[in-house]
Scaffold this motif. Sequence first.
Motif, short mmCIF file in Angstrom:
data_model
loop_
_atom_site.label_atom_id
_atom_site.label_comp_id
_atom_site.label_asym_id
_atom_site.label_seq_id
_atom_site.Cartn_x
_atom_site.Cartn_y
_atom_site.Cartn_z
N GLU A 1 -9.40 15.86 -29.81
CA GLU A 1 -9.01 17.17 -29.46
C GLU A 1 -9.53 17.41 -28.18
O GLU A 1 -10.87 17.26 -28.06
N ASP A 2 -8.72 17.95 -27.12
CA ASP A 2 -9.44 18.23 -25.86
C ASP A 2 -10.28 16.88 -25.17
O ASP A 2 -11.49 17.34 -24.83
N GLY A 3 -9.86 15.72 -25.37
CA GLY A 3 -10.57 14.53 -25.00
C GLY A 3 -11.77 14.32 -25.69
O GLY A 3 -12.65 13.31 -25.63
N ARG A 4 -11.91 14.97 -26.93
CA ARG A 4 -13.17 14.84 -27.78
C ARG A 4 -12.77 14.17 -29.22
O ARG A 4 -12.03 14.74 -29.88
N HIS A 5 -13.41 12.94 -29.48
CA HIS A 5 -13.12 12.34 -30.77
C HIS A 5 -13.79 13.21 -31.95
O HIS A 5 -14.85 13.63 -31.74
N ARG A 6 -12.70 13.58 -32.95
CA ARG A 6 -13.31 14.03 -33.99
C ARG A 6 -13.67 13.32 -35.42
O ARG A 6 -14.38 13.87 -36.22
N ALA A 7 -13.78 12.17 -35.19
CA ALA A 7 -14.12 11.14 -36.26
C ALA A 7 -14.59 9.77 -35.70
O ALA A 7 -14.10 9.59 -34.66
N ASN A 8 -15.30 9.18 -36.45
CA ASN A 8 -15.68 7.64 -35.94
C ASN A 8 -14.69 6.66 -36.82
O ASN A 8 -14.83 6.45 -37.75
N THR A 9 -13.97 6.12 -35.68
CA THR A 9 -12.89 5.35 -36.46
C THR A 9 -12.91 4.03 -35.61
O THR A 9 -13.54 4.20 -34.69
N TRP A 10 -11.75 3.33 -35.80
CA TRP A 10 -11.48 2.11 -34.98
C TRP A 10 -10.77 2.57 -33.76
O TRP A 10 -9.61 3.03 -34.00
N GLN A 11 -10.99 1.84 -32.39
CA GLN A 11 -10.22 2.10 -31.39
C GLN A 11 -9.66 0.78 -30.91
O GLN A 11 -10.43 -0.02 -30.96
N GLY A 12 -8.53 0.87 -30.44
CA GLY A 12 -7.97 -0.65 -29.88
C GLY A 12 -7.15 -1.44 -31.11
O GLY A 12 -7.09 -0.74 -32.17
N PRO A 13 -6.56 -2.42 -30.74
CA PRO A 13 -6.04 -3.06 -31.62
C PRO A 13 -6.61 -3.63 -32.88
O PRO A 13 -7.99 -3.92 -32.81
N PHE A 14 -5.93 -3.65 -34.13
CA PHE A 14 -6.80 -3.88 -35.30
C PHE A 14 -5.73 -5.10 -36.03
O PHE A 14 -4.73 -5.02 -36.28
N PRO A 15 -6.43 -6.08 -36.56
CA PRO A 15 -7.83 -6.34 -36.20
C PRO A 15 -8.05 -6.95 -34.82
O PRO A 15 -6.92 -7.23 -34.19
N GLY A 16 -9.10 -7.20 -34.49
CA GLY A 16 -9.42 -7.69 -33.20
C GLY A 16 -10.66 -7.00 -32.44
O GLY A 16 -11.56 -7.30 -33.02
N GLY A 17 -10.74 -6.22 -31.44
CA GLY A 17 -11.84 -5.69 -30.69
C GLY A 17 -11.61 -4.05 -30.91
O GLY A 17 -10.84 -3.57 -30.30
N ASN A 18 -12.83 -3.68 -31.48
CA ASN A 18 -12.91 -2.05 -31.51
C ASN A 18 -13.75 -2.04 -30.14
O ASN A 18 -14.61 -2.43 -29.72
N THR A 19 -12.96 -0.94 -29.60
CA THR A 19 -13.57 -0.72 -27.94
C THR A 19 -14.45 0.34 -28.04
O THR A 19 -15.16 0.48 -27.03
#
Length: 299
Positions: free
Chosen positions: A180-198
Amino acid sequence: MPAAAAAAVLLAAWLATVCAPEAPVTSSGDIVPPEGMVYVPGGTTRIGAEDGLPTERPVFSAQVAPFFMDVHPVTVAQFRAFVRATGHVTEAERLGDAGLYDPETGGWQLMPGAHWRRPMGPEAPEAPDDHPVTQVSWNDAAAYAEWAGKRLPTEIEWEHAARNARNARHPYAWGEALVEDGRHRANTWQGPFPGGNTGEDGHLFTSPVGAYGATELGLTDMGGNVWEWTADWFRPYAERDRPFTADATSEKAQRGGSFLCHVSYCHGYRVSARSRSTPDTALFHVGFRLVKDLEPPAP
């Protein structure tokens, strides 16, 4: 009234009953929550999601009594206080290993020496005090709850709280979007899954509790960071009213998603999402938070 108009009125009334948020039955009034907890008003909540995974269906209505809920998952520091006070030894410590996910292989492994102090293994750094405690089994969580004078929430209570005690139908406890408004609201996985969490949200693994803000009720980490144990055995919703006897393969339900969750995999940080593990399982992305019943009114 013409038949078509009458049918439209009936349909609108039914949709309002099924889909519209419902006001909480109980207001806070002069209720003061215990330290570190928030008051969750009672009310009626629709549990599940028709557009979710099969385990989230069929959707059903549940009446929920008011209760208190921990603002955030139990932290490493809080769990350490419990261990020092009771001498509790976790199941991971007794068994000698615990579950770890390997992002390079996309698979799980039992890591020798992993436990709540060093959830990534004996060679990894210690878990920070302000992060959720992990590598704790359901049995460990239940032992902590007894010591703390609280209990694990039911699945219905957890989802009722995540829906802000008013049957809010947002996909997430905080609203409509993960960012929201450029701010992540939760700690989750970013990037392709599985693979590398950015790590675009600032953390690759667990994060300090409360790092991503609070919900309308004042709860934090109600999506992402760590899955949370609940009191219930994991069962299909269609069987929730049928007799059930647990056996060695039965699993306890978890809620909330974790830093491993990705929209293409489990999308577990949705309020209706469910997971499960056997009660003796310890994993590096699973923790817990507790609830407490209100004291009965004085006669």
